[in-house]
Write an enzyme that holds these catalytic residues in place. Structure first.
Site, PDB file in Angstrom:
ATOM      1  N   ASP A  28       0.872  -1.175   0.000  1.00  0.00           N
ATOM      2  CA  ASP A  28       0.000   0.000   0.000  1.00  0.00           C
ATOM      3  C   ASP A  28       0.913   1.230   0.000  1.00  0.00           C
ATOM      4  O   ASP A  28       2.148   1.113   0.134  1.00  0.00           O
ATOM      5  CB  ASP A  28      -0.983  -0.017   1.180  1.00  0.00           C
TER       6      ASP A  28
HETATM    7  C1  BGC Z   1      -5.033   3.297   0.181  1.00  0.00           C
HETATM    8  C2  BGC Z   1      -5.229   2.283  -0.917  1.00  0.00           C
HETATM    9  C3  BGC Z   1      -5.084   2.938  -2.267  1.00  0.00           C
HETATM   10  C4  BGC Z   1      -3.720   3.606  -2.327  1.00  0.00           C
HETATM   11  C5  BGC Z   1      -3.431   4.242  -3.674  1.00  0.00           C
HETATM   12  C6  BGC Z   1      -3.780   4.124  -0.007  1.00  0.00           C
HETATM   13  O1  BGC Z   1      -3.715   5.178   0.872  1.00  0.00           O
HETATM   14  O2  BGC Z   1      -5.011   2.626   1.416  1.00  0.00           O
HETATM   15  O3  BGC Z   1      -6.485   1.675  -0.787  1.00  0.00           O
HETATM   16  O4  BGC Z   1      -5.250   2.005  -3.274  1.00  0.00           O
HETATM   17  O5  BGC Z   1      -3.664   4.598  -1.330  1.00  0.00           O
HETATM   18  O6  BGC Z   1      -4.200   5.336  -3.893  1.00  0.00           O
END
Ligand code: BGC
Length: 746
Positions: A284
């Site tokens: 993530d």
């Molecule tokens: C979130 C994810 C997301 C990623 C990219 C993160 O902060 O937890 O769900 O896909 O950002 O935007």
């Protein structure tokens, strides 16, 4: 006109060759033979240029991302969503990097791209995998014309705590439903063929257990038994792996002491070895960097080593891999083969997408002509109608006839900020507000905000104006809840009431003694206890995306008879959380359900039951079940039993009922939930009509992880329930007998 439009105009988009697994393997091998170690490591990095969203930006030589792409130090990009920007970066990758390896572009397309659909939690209330597949198909078609190759969706975290803002992205509290809906999303995005020009890859998230963050606080810890993890959280991710999702995203959280991004048990033992997952794993956003905040190490180089060894292939935003892996190889701390495995997965995905055949496959000069097509908007409206849940309808206050004078009051009355969190490329100005929807449907309404969501109108002037306006009405529609800015990531709440001064507004209007109907705008279960008592009607409107107003008006007018059912329990108050339908029994069950059933498991102040349970939802008509019957009272081995029930529309409107199948084990080697959800079906019935619904029950339906960690129904007796929500009491008994496993002579 931007600098690159002429070039983009010249791009063509022929159908791409469909390459089989073996062919792709050979192509990847051939390419990897030519790559330096540094270039292989480069494929493991996903950059997120801060300015990616600036349309027409010129990525010149001085731009850091452009530089790393040129050097072969970047495998993919997060956040790009304009053809110009995608074109520029892709051109650098294919024309200016040594081997010309194309990039892939990832973005969060969660509940629609430009055509916005209801938030995912709302869509789940339709219990309609076909329509969810249609929604994600449309999202893919739109995305595939803006440069996007991968979406970070579906999110299949099972959530039992509505304080967590991300509950809006989920399919609710049940893992069986999330399994089915997760697969539907993937089919829509990928169509089983990533090389198609309208397919995008799906990356399931957040692996694993992110829905169980302690106290619903974002980025918090998760701790649970392995049995719990495997029974409730893992099945939905597993089903997405079975549907061949392109990617899996490791979650932010620590799980049982180990951050998911460097959790070898999750990323290798389970994902690769048990499930035979072949796609790539991405972290993530900066979750690898956060391993140091989790105090697993203080050393960035160690982060790179831990994550790679755990099975993490692609780093989102953080740069540990590209900074330290080469050094780690020299020091014999990391093997080239491990790096190659990860690199191979990224390259395989690019070949599957067809990017080596056409790196510009999703880049079009006029994406606008592919957006919000009439059939997309129609699908969004249908989905929105099916996502609405009717919670209360005393004295059949709904539907509302058009000759009524309606005061539409509340902060959600006129706003078109109705997309909810993770709105993709949706535009506020393309959303139909509640008031506009009512007008579109021929209602005469007087609308007033009454107060803000935030409570900033401290002098009460708005409230007073709304009160005066409502005096002249026959019925009051209250458009209240929480603002869409409080839904999604980083939106955890410790209280679940209506925000600001909305309750005060409702209480004041109540004094007018007029029929009052609440329409709740929210991304999560709110505490609706006041509304449940004092309002005559209650509609759960969630955040419904582009077609919000039209969908609500269609339900309010009765043109669509509401059919949505809750996929998450609504608590009576915050103290009752977590409250969910499939709890384990207690040693001292309360026969009254509380409150105050002394020395029994209950509260002294509220009942144990939620305000509204899983599966619950009303219709303008009524339904009755009868003639429950089982094809047999005992099955063994792979035999199947069929439970049937007659269902009659006993009211005056045609309507749809979502029948639900639950089971309950009377005994088992470990304690099992009081009910387990196992199936559903939709039935449309004219007034007075009766139809039969049937569900098959097999060994699989009854199995649970037993004391020896085997998935088995054991030799046990089960209650098999069919009804209209999780409180149903209609059941028949079915016995399961284990068949002798035949011994084979080897
Ligand atoms: C979130 C994810 C997301 C990623 C990219 C993160 O902060 O937890 O769900 O896909 O950002 O935007």
């Amino acid at each position: 006109m931007n600098l690159f439009q002429d070039k983009i105009k010249q791009l063509s988009h022929p159908p791409l060759p469909k390459r089989g697994k073996e062919e792709i393997k050979v192509l990847v091998d051939q390419l990897m033979d030519k790559m330096t170690l540094r270039e292989k490591i480069g494929q493991l990095y996903q950059a997120a240029p801060e300015d990616a969203h600036i349309e027409g930006l010129h990525f010149d030589d001085s731009h850091a991302t452009a530089q790393s792409i040129k050097e072969g130090l970047c495998g993919s990009i997060l956040g790009i969503h304009t053809p110009e920007n995608a074109y520029q970066l892709q051109k650098i990758a294919v024309e200016e990097s040594r081997l010309g390896i194309p990039l892939f572009f990832g973005l969060d397309i969660i509940h629609g791209c430009r055509t916005t659909f209801p938030i995912n939690l709302a869509m789940s209330c339709s219990f309609d995998p076909e329509r969810i597949e249609e929604a994600s198909r449309i999202a893919a078609k739109e995305s595939a014309h803006t440069g996007i190759n991968l979406t970070f969706s579906p999110m299949v975290d099972v959530v039992r705590d509505p304080r967590w803002g991300r509950v809006m992205e989920s399919n609710g509290e049940d893992s069986y439903l999330s399994r089915i809906l997760g697969r539907a999303y993937i089919r829509g995005y990928q169509q089983g063929d990533l090389s198609d020009n309208t397919s995008i890859g799906a990356c399931v998230k957040h692996f694993a257990g992110y829905g169980a963050v302690e106290a619903g606080r974002e980025y918090n810890t998760v701790d649970m038994s392995d049995r719990h993890l495997r029974m409730y959280h893992l099945p939905a991710y597993k089903s997405c792996v079975d549907e061949d999702c392109a990617g899996v995203m490791a979650s932010f959280n620590v799980i049982n002491g180990v951050p998911a991004s460097c959790n070898r048990y999750l990323l290798t033992d389970i994902l690769r070895n048990e499930w035979q997952y072949k796609g790539f794993v991405i972290s993530d956003y900066t979750s690898t960097f956060e391993i140091m905040n989790h105090k697993i190490t203080t050393d960035k180089k160690e982060v790179a080593k831990l994550c790679l060894h755990a099975g993490l292939d692609h780093e989102m935003v953080s740069t540990h891999y590209i900074t330290y892996l080469e050094e780690l190889v020299k020091e014999n701390e990391v093997s080239v083969q491990t790096i190659e495995k990860s690199c191979r997965r990224i390259l395989t995905f690019k070949y599957q997408l067809g990017l080596f055949d056409n790196p510009y496959k999703n880049i079009y000069d006029d994406p606008e002509q592919y957006m919000r097509l009439p059939e997309y908007r129609k699908a969004a409206l249908e989905m929105a109608k099916r996502s609405i849940v009717l919670l209360k309808n005393d004295n059949q206050v709904l539907p509302l006839s058009r000759d009524k004078k309606i005061a539409l009051i509340g902060p959600a009355a006129k706003t078109n900020h109705v997309v909810g969190g993770w709105g993709g490329l949706g535009r506020i100005e393309e959303c139909i507000s509640f008031s506009t929807g009512m007008e579109n449907h021929g209602y005469q309404i007087a609308a007033h905000e009454g107060c803000s969501f935030e409570g900033s109108d401290n002098d009460g002037r708005l409230m007073e104006e709304a009160y005066q306006l409502a005096q002249d009405s026959d019925v009051i529609l209250l458009a209240i809840g929480e603002p869409d800015s409080l839904t999604g990531e980083a939106s955890s709440r410790s209280a679940l009431g209506l925000t600001g001064r909305q309750l005060e507004l409702a209480e004041k209007l109540k004094k007018l003694n007029k029929p009052m109907i609440g329409v709740i705008f929210t991304g999560r279960p709110l505490d609706l206890s006041w509304c449940a008592v004092h309002l005559d009607g209650l509609i759960l409107g969630w955040y419904l995306g582009n077609e919000t107003g039209n969908a609500l008006a269609s339900v309010i007018s009765g043109e669509y008879n509401p059919s949505g059912r809750l996929t998450i329990s609504f608590p009576r108050n915050v103290g009752q959380i977590p409250v969910y339908y499939n709890q384990l029994p207690t040693g001292r069950p309360s026969s009254t359900g509380g409150p105050g059933d002394l020395f029994k498991s209950c509260y002294t102040d509220i009942p144990n039951s939620p305000l509204y349970p899983f599966g619950y939802g009303l219709s303008y008509t009524t339904f009755a079940y009868s003639n429950l019957s089982l094809s047999t009272d005992c099955i063994t081995g792979e035999e199947e039993a069929v439970i049937s029930a007659d269902i009659t529309n006993t009211g005056n409107y045609p309507g749809k009922i979502i029948s639900q199948l639950f089971i309950e084990a009377l005994s088992f080697s470990v304690s099992r939930p009081v009910k387990e959800f196992k199936g559903f079906c939709h039935t449309d019935l004219e007034a007075g009509e009766t139809k039969t619904v049937q569900f098959a029950i097999t060994r699989d339906t009854l199995s649970y992880l037993n004391i020896n960690n085997e998935m088995t129904p054991e030799n046990r007796t089960y209650k098999i329930y069919v009804g209209s929500d999780s409180t149903t009491k209609n059941y028949l008994l079915l016995k399961y007998e284990l068949s002798e496993v035949p011994k084979t002579n080897l």
